[in-house]
Enzyme design. Structure first.
Site, PDB file in Angstrom:
ATOM      1  N   GLU A  37       0.910  -1.131   0.137  1.00  0.00           N
ATOM      2  CA  GLU A  37      -0.100   0.104  -0.067  1.00  0.00           C
ATOM      3  C   GLU A  37       0.676   1.334  -0.050  1.00  0.00           C
ATOM      4  O   GLU A  37       1.771   1.281   1.033  1.00  0.00           O
ATOM      5  CB  GLU A  37      -0.798   0.096   1.160  1.00  0.00           C
ATOM      6  CG  GLU A  37      -2.231   0.429   0.906  1.00  0.00           C
ATOM      7  CD  GLU A  37      -3.273  -0.469  -0.155  1.00  0.00           C
ATOM      8  OE1 GLU A  37      -3.256  -0.134  -1.172  1.00  0.00           O
ATOM      9  OE2 GLU A  37      -3.418  -1.632   0.292  1.00  0.00           O
ATOM     10  N   HIS A  38       0.453   2.170  -1.081  1.00  0.00           N
ATOM     11  CA  HIS A  38       1.285   3.464  -0.958  1.00  0.00           C
ATOM     12  C   HIS A  38       2.832   3.252  -1.719  1.00  0.00           C
ATOM     13  O   HIS A  38       3.363   4.080  -1.568  1.00  0.00           O
ATOM     14  CB  HIS A  38       1.211   4.288   0.292  1.00  0.00           C
ATOM     15  CG  HIS A  38      -0.062   5.144   0.336  1.00  0.00           C
ATOM     16  ND1 HIS A  38      -0.260   6.235   0.272  1.00  0.00           N
ATOM     17  CD2 HIS A  38      -1.256   4.365   0.728  1.00  0.00           C
ATOM     18  CE1 HIS A  38      -1.400   6.639   0.618  1.00  0.00           C
ATOM     19  NE2 HIS A  38      -2.099   5.506   1.131  1.00  0.00           N
ATOM     20  N   THR A  39       3.049   1.955  -2.193  1.00  0.00           N
ATOM     21  CA  THR A  39       4.051   1.493  -2.764  1.00  0.00           C
ATOM     22  C   THR A  39       4.180   2.084  -4.193  1.00  0.00           C
ATOM     23  O   THR A  39       5.558   2.411  -4.662  1.00  0.00           O
ATOM     24  CB  THR A  39       4.492   0.092  -2.522  1.00  0.00           C
ATOM     25  OG1 THR A  39       3.470  -0.498  -2.843  1.00  0.00           O
ATOM     26  CG2 THR A  39       4.898  -0.140  -1.102  1.00  0.00           C
ATOM     27  N   GLY A 125     -16.744   4.332  -5.078  1.00  0.00           N
ATOM     28  CA  GLY A 125     -16.168   5.038  -4.037  1.00  0.00           C
ATOM     29  C   GLY A 125     -15.523   4.270  -2.892  1.00  0.00           C
ATOM     30  O   GLY A 125     -15.386   4.748  -1.885  1.00  0.00           O
ATOM     31  N   GLY A 127     -13.102   2.072  -2.605  1.00  0.00           N
ATOM     32  CA  GLY A 127     -11.680   1.808  -2.841  1.00  0.00           C
ATOM     33  C   GLY A 127     -11.440   0.638  -3.470  1.00  0.00           C
ATOM     34  O   GLY A 127     -10.426  -0.025  -3.425  1.00  0.00           O
ATOM     35  N   SER A 131     -13.719   3.057 -10.781  1.00  0.00           N
ATOM     36  CA  SER A 131     -13.142   3.837 -11.679  1.00  0.00           C
ATOM     37  C   SER A 131     -12.196   3.330 -12.894  1.00  0.00           C
ATOM     38  O   SER A 131     -12.297   3.657 -14.055  1.00  0.00           O
ATOM     39  CB  SER A 131     -12.477   5.337 -11.299  1.00  0.00           C
ATOM     40  OG  SER A 131     -11.217   5.000 -10.551  1.00  0.00           O
ATOM     41  N   GLU A 163      -7.081   8.742 -16.694  1.00  0.00           N
ATOM     42  CA  GLU A 163      -7.580   9.160 -14.919  1.00  0.00           C
ATOM     43  C   GLU A 163      -6.781  10.598 -14.748  1.00  0.00           C
ATOM     44  O   GLU A 163      -7.432  11.344 -13.906  1.00  0.00           O
ATOM     45  CB  GLU A 163      -7.701   8.198 -14.228  1.00  0.00           C
ATOM     46  CG  GLU A 163      -8.025   8.507 -12.592  1.00  0.00           C
ATOM     47  CD  GLU A 163      -8.885   7.261 -12.025  1.00  0.00           C
ATOM     48  OE1 GLU A 163      -9.197   6.413 -12.673  1.00  0.00           O
ATOM     49  OE2 GLU A 163      -9.112   7.391 -10.768  1.00  0.00           O
ATOM     50  N   ASP A 175      -4.196   0.200 -10.413  1.00  0.00           N
ATOM     51  CA  ASP A 175      -5.665  -0.036 -10.359  1.00  0.00           C
ATOM     52  C   ASP A 175      -5.967  -0.671 -11.846  1.00  0.00           C
ATOM     53  O   ASP A 175      -6.698  -1.620 -12.031  1.00  0.00           O
ATOM     54  CB  ASP A 175      -6.639   1.004 -10.396  1.00  0.00           C
ATOM     55  CG  ASP A 175      -6.346   1.554  -8.645  1.00  0.00           C
ATOM     56  OD1 ASP A 175      -5.812   0.905  -8.028  1.00  0.00           O
ATOM     57  OD2 ASP A 175      -6.923   2.687  -8.372  1.00  0.00           O
ATOM     58  N   TYR A 227      -3.460  12.149   0.975  1.00  0.00           N
ATOM     59  CA  TYR A 227      -2.811  11.375   0.010  1.00  0.00           C
ATOM     60  C   TYR A 227      -1.576  11.993  -0.789  1.00  0.00           C
ATOM     61  O   TYR A 227      -0.522  11.578  -0.910  1.00  0.00           O
ATOM     62  CB  TYR A 227      -3.778  10.887  -1.160  1.00  0.00           C
ATOM     63  CG  TYR A 227      -3.279  10.117  -2.288  1.00  0.00           C
ATOM     64  CD1 TYR A 227      -3.157   8.712  -2.159  1.00  0.00           C
ATOM     65  CD2 TYR A 227      -2.677  10.689  -3.594  1.00  0.00           C
ATOM     66  CE1 TYR A 227      -2.728   7.974  -3.441  1.00  0.00           C
ATOM     67  CE2 TYR A 227      -2.129  10.054  -4.488  1.00  0.00           C
ATOM     68  CZ  TYR A 227      -2.068   8.719  -4.501  1.00  0.00           C
ATOM     69  OH  TYR A 227      -1.546   7.921  -5.536  1.00  0.00           O
TER      70      TYR A 227
HETATM   71  P1  ADP Z   1     -13.366   4.031  -6.485  1.00  0.00           P
HETATM   72  O1  ADP Z   1     -12.469   3.828  -8.041  1.00  0.00           O
HETATM   73  O2  ADP Z   1     -12.689   3.900  -5.449  1.00  0.00           O
HETATM   74  O3  ADP Z   1     -14.626   3.506  -6.695  1.00  0.00           O
HETATM   75  P2  ADP Z   1     -13.297   6.837  -7.573  1.00  0.00           P
HETATM   76  O4  ADP Z   1     -13.760   8.045  -6.951  1.00  0.00           O
HETATM   77  O5  ADP Z   1     -11.948   6.767  -7.965  1.00  0.00           O
HETATM   78  O6  ADP Z   1     -13.703   5.629  -6.639  1.00  0.00           O
HETATM   79  O7  ADP Z   1     -14.541   6.585  -8.768  1.00  0.00           O
HETATM   80  C1  ADP Z   1     -15.661   6.634  -8.679  1.00  0.00           C
HETATM   81  C2  ADP Z   1     -16.298   7.318  -9.900  1.00  0.00           C
HETATM   82  O8  ADP Z   1     -16.074   6.487 -11.240  1.00  0.00           O
HETATM   83  C3  ADP Z   1     -17.842   7.427  -9.889  1.00  0.00           C
HETATM   84  O9  ADP Z   1     -18.018   8.910  -8.973  1.00  0.00           O
HETATM   85  C4  ADP Z   1     -18.172   7.526 -11.407  1.00  0.00           C
HETATM   86  O10 ADP Z   1     -17.722   9.027 -11.756  1.00  0.00           O
HETATM   87  C5  ADP Z   1     -17.149   6.715 -12.098  1.00  0.00           C
HETATM   88  N1  ADP Z   1     -17.965   5.189 -12.213  1.00  0.00           N
HETATM   89  C6  ADP Z   1     -17.729   4.114 -11.624  1.00  0.00           C
HETATM   90  N2  ADP Z   1     -18.941   3.277 -11.900  1.00  0.00           N
HETATM   91  C7  ADP Z   1     -19.679   3.831 -12.822  1.00  0.00           C
HETATM   92  C8  ADP Z   1     -20.692   3.386 -13.781  1.00  0.00           C
HETATM   93  N3  ADP Z   1     -21.120   2.185 -13.441  1.00  0.00           N
HETATM   94  N4  ADP Z   1     -21.092   4.409 -14.398  1.00  0.00           N
HETATM   95  C9  ADP Z   1     -20.653   5.620 -14.648  1.00  0.00           C
HETATM   96  N5  ADP Z   1     -19.777   6.189 -13.771  1.00  0.00           N
HETATM   97  C10 ADP Z   1     -19.039   5.309 -12.860  1.00  0.00           C
HETATM   98 MG    MG Z   2     -10.738   5.175  -8.422  1.00  0.00          MG
END
Ligand code: ADP
Ligand code: MG
Length: 385
Positions: A37-39, A125, A127, A131, A163, A175, A227
């Site tokens: 983690e964080h590596t 969201g 983790g 995304s 991203e 990721d 972060y």
């Molecule tokens: P994590 O990657 O940890 O889930 P992030 O904040 O990095 O959290 O990414 C979440 C974002 O990715 C959401 O707010 C949205 O913008 C996008 N996202 C994730 N899944 C979908 C989906 N099924 N449809 C549209 N956008 C999505």
């Molecule tokens: Mg993400």
């Protein structure tokens, strides 16, 4: 919700939105980081595996531009080359999709105009990298739909660029590499400096084991600022020590390196990164030898290091780890960037329910909102369905 449902929902969303069947379905998974983690931004080692939860993209060629439907919003989003050329014009989830088109075009690839519909069972969201799953699914769909010449090993960096540069989130390569390159039954040993990967056997079910991932459901607190602060202090420490990155301080260099630093906080940050890199290497050695249970103490040591040295855990996370260990887990640790998010625990396959119950009981006792537990095994990376 199973993966099959997600594929069916993506196909149904496509047909309902565009009045025709998609040309194909492409899926890319979320991920959980087993250890390391964080590596990543210290040029070090990580060991993620792909979740069974994934984003599915239904897609078909279009006459011009791009149209995307997500279950998150009723109306599809439409954009053309103009919007793609101007990072910052699109916001919300559509930026992740446009960012992928942008990154492919920046790489000189002729991205096909397309219609897309998304469905997902990756929690957003938490983790678990919804995304990167989204970027990787869209990228794989567009590359294959357009017959683009982009070898798999070059795809994670393009999804990461989407991203970093288009959406504007400064994340590492882990990721996207996990979502694109993982294989079922394996964890992905990734050297974040060279980009080299090795598939490490991690067939927990074959060993009578399971991985329980518990989402703390804790609100993320100051994630971006903290972060950034951790990144800065690692980079400053590397400069002080005269190395390109903390990856270059090995475990045998650690004590002399610490002796050269006079700030206690910096010393602890360095100790986390150096020992964490070594724990990834030790974990890989155990897994290569088929000793899955033996990684438990390394997972727990990683947690202690994140809690005390890197200071990225929160009470909800520490309570979940303690409860899982008390319920007999071989090891448990926070996974992900920290300040909330998830805990993973390595448990006997028949101990998943009692372990989840133990965490729930501990949360109730502390007055925390209820956590969400999922049993996950290492699934496949991005692919056409
Ligand atoms: P994590 O990657 O940890 O889930 P992030 O904040 O990095 O959290 O990414 C979440 C974002 O990715 C959401 O707010 C949205 O913008 C996008 N996202 C994730 N899944 C979908 C989906 N099924 N449809 C549209 N956008 C999505
Ligand atoms: Mg993400």
């Amino acid at each position: 919700m199973t993966g099959t449902d997600v594929a069916a929902r993506a196909a149904a969303g496509f047909t309902a939105t565009y009045g025709a069947a998609p040309a194909g379905l492409w899926a890319a998974p979320g991920r959980v980081n087993l250890i390391g983690e964080h590596t990543d931004y210290n040029d070090g080692f990580v060991l993620p595996f792909a979740l069974p939860q994934r984003v599915v993209v239904a897609a078909a060629p279009a006459a011009s531009g791009w149209q995307v439907h997500s279950e998150l919003t009723p109306e599809p989003v439409t954009f053309g080359a103009d919007e793609v050329a101007r990072p910052g014009v699109l916001d919300g989830w559509a930026a992740y999709v446009a960012g992928v088109v942008w990154a492919l075009r920046e790489a000189g690839l002729p991205v096909p105009p397309a219609r897309l519909a998304l469905a997902s069972d990756v929690p957003v969201g938490a983790g678990l990298s919804s995304s990167a799953a989204l970027e990787s699914a869209v990228l794989t769909a567009l590359v294959e739909l357009g017959g683009l010449d982009l070898p798999v090993h070059l795809r994670p960096a393009l999804a990461q660029r989407a991203e970093n540069a288009y959406v504007g989130a400064p994340t590492g390569i882990m990721d996207q590499a996990a979502s694109i390159r993982c294989q079922a039954g394996h964890a992905l040993f990734l050297d974040c400096r060279s980009g080299a990967v090795r598939h490490i056997p991690f067939d927990v079910a074959a060993h009578g084991l399971a991985v329980l991932v518990v989402d703390s459901n804790a609100p993320h607190r100051h994630v971006d600022g903290e972060y950034g602060a951790r990144r800065k202090s690692c980079e400053a420490a590397a400069r002080l020590l005269g190395v390109p990155a903390l990856r270059d301080v090995t475990i045998s260099d650690l004590d002399p390196a610490l002796a050269r630093l006079d700030d206690d906080v910096t010393r602890r940050r360095v100790r986390h990164i150096v020992t964490e890199n070594q724990r990834v290497l030790d974990t890989v050695a155990h897994l290569d030898a088929g000793r899955i249970r033996e990684i438990g103490p390394l997972l727990t040591a990683s947690h202690t290091s994140m809690r005390d040295d890197f200071e990225i855990t929160v009470p909800e996370i520490d309570v979940a780890v303690e409860a899982a260990l008390s319920a007999g887990a071989y090891g448990a640790r926070m996974t992900g960037g920290g300040f909330g998010g998830c805990v993973l625990a390595l448990v006997d396959a028949d101990r998943t329910a009692p372990t989840a119950t133990a965490v729930e009981a501990a949360y109730e006792m502390h007055g925390f909102p209820a956590p969400t537990a999922r049993v996950v095994g290492p699934g496949p990376g991005a692919a056409r369905l």
